[in-house]
Design a protein around this motif. Structure first.
Motif, PDB file in Angstrom:
ATOM      1  N   THR A 134      -6.636   2.738   6.177  1.00  0.00           N
ATOM      2  CA  THR A 134      -6.478   1.676   5.176  1.00  0.00           C
ATOM      3  C   THR A 134      -7.599   0.667   5.371  1.00  0.00           C
ATOM      4  OG1 THR A 134      -4.090   2.003   5.104  1.00  0.00           O
ATOM      5  CG2 THR A 134      -4.897  -0.174   4.436  1.00  0.00           C
TER       6      THR A 134
ATOM      7  N   LYS B 230       0.833  -1.210   0.000  1.00  0.00           N
ATOM      8  CA  LYS B 230       0.000   0.000   0.000  1.00  0.00           C
ATOM      9  C   LYS B 230       0.869   1.263   0.000  1.00  0.00           C
ATOM     10  CE  LYS B 230      -3.326   2.977   1.645  1.00  0.00           C
ATOM     11  NZ  LYS B 230      -4.518   3.023   2.458  1.00  0.00           N
TER      12      LYS B 230
ATOM     13  N   ASP C 158      -6.468   1.597  -1.880  1.00  0.00           N
ATOM     14  CA  ASP C 158      -7.298   0.613  -1.167  1.00  0.00           C
ATOM     15  C   ASP C 158      -8.184  -0.171  -2.128  1.00  0.00           C
ATOM     16  OD1 ASP C 158      -6.222   1.446   1.202  1.00  0.00           O
ATOM     17  OD2 ASP C 158      -8.091   2.147   2.108  1.00  0.00           O
TER      18      ASP C 158
ATOM     19  N   TYR D 203      -9.671  -2.858   4.134  1.00  0.00           N
ATOM     20  CA  TYR D 203      -9.500  -4.099   3.371  1.00  0.00           C
ATOM     21  C   TYR D 203     -10.389  -5.192   3.934  1.00  0.00           C
ATOM     22  CZ  TYR D 203      -6.627  -5.941   7.178  1.00  0.00           C
ATOM     23  OH  TYR D 203      -6.200  -6.398   8.394  1.00  0.00           O
TER      24      TYR D 203
END
Length: 256
Positions: free
Chosen positions: A248, A142, A160, A250
């Motif tokens: 972030t 990332k 992302d 995910y």
DNA sequence: GTTGTTACCTGTACGC
DNA sequence: TGCGTACAGGTAACAA
């Protein structure tokens, strides 16, 4: 940024700057006192994007604008509360507005090296070049995607979203990824950026293009700012962590 | 050279 | 309603 440039282009290219007024805030840091005089009378020859930097080519130099998080370049609006620069054109007005003041305006005879030294455009770089650039980095993938020296123009949302589509965990060390997985990221990054541009960008809070219009790609976000909501693939809740000092998002199940 | 941390700002949403 | 806190499309200047 691409959407901003595309909407600005027809409004300012070919116009002449009659007058420029600058505020005293930090977005103008380092701008010489005689900049307004230097700009007056110059014609706008072209406008282009270099990653997230906007380069406006004039007859005798470049006006380089970075919008930071909340900056806006607007045409056809009244003076706003956070207008740090106002350009009166021979037809219309362009202003730079930025409440959070993370944006920057500079002017010089050439493009600054900071801008020319950026990595390649993600939609132009080859898979081979992208793979080489990514795999030579030791940091989390990332952080590598956000690093503008690797490729220019990928921001937090699109990093992302691309990693989700590629099925890769954001914290995986870039150098440890197989060629196949880097190729998946490459493909996903291109898809996400292309779709976002087609949707005129992501309007998360206050982003608007030069005409004050919002984009719609935020409606297609699969992980970004969907913390706790079900993953569109598997239904598991989307997780939020801080990585490279950025929020972030995910799916712990789909991204390995 | 790379990598990680911090600073820079205001506005908004949310919990108490 | 008011107050404190967390968070926000980013880069640059440092330190290690």
């Amino acid at each position: 940024m691409e959407t901003v440039v595309r909407t600005l282009r027809p409004a300012i290219v070919g116009r002449r700057i009659l007058n420029a007024e600058f505020g005293q805030l930090r977005v103008l840091r380092g701008l010489p006192a005689d900049t307004a005089q230097a700009l007056a009378g110059q014609k706008v020859l072209s406008i282009d994007r270099h990653g997230k930097f906007i380069a406006i080519r004039l007859e005798r130099g470049f006006l380089v604008v970075h919008l930071g998080m909340t900056g806006k370049l607007l045409v056809g609006v009244e003076r706003t509360k956070w207008a740090h620069a106002i350009f009166t054109l021979d037809d219309g007005v362009m202003l730079f507005d930025d409440p959070r003041q993370f944006g920057r305006i500079e002017y010089g005879a050439e493009l600054p090296e900071r801008v020319t030294a950026l990595g390649p455009e993600p939609l132009e770089v080859s898979l081979e070049e992208f793979t080489r650039r990514v795999k030579e980095r030791g940091s989390p993938v990332k952080a590598v995607l956000l690093n503008q020296a690797v490729v220019r123009g990928v921001g937090n949302i699109y990093a992302d979203e691309a990693l989700f589509r590629a099925g890769v965990k954001p914290m995986r060390a870039a150098a440890s990824l197989s060629k196949e997985r880097v190729a998946k990221i490459f493909q996903a990054m291109r898809e996400v950026l292309t779709e976002a541009i087609d949707s005129r960008g992501s309007s998360v809070s206050n982003y608007v293009d030069a005409e004050g219009r919002k984009g719609s790609f935020q409606d297609s976000h699969r992980v970004y700012q969907r913390t706790g909501e079900p993953c569109v693939n598997c239904g598991q809740p989307i997780k939020r962590i801080v990585l490279a000092q950025r929020g972030t998002h995910y799916c712990p199940n789909c991204q390995k």
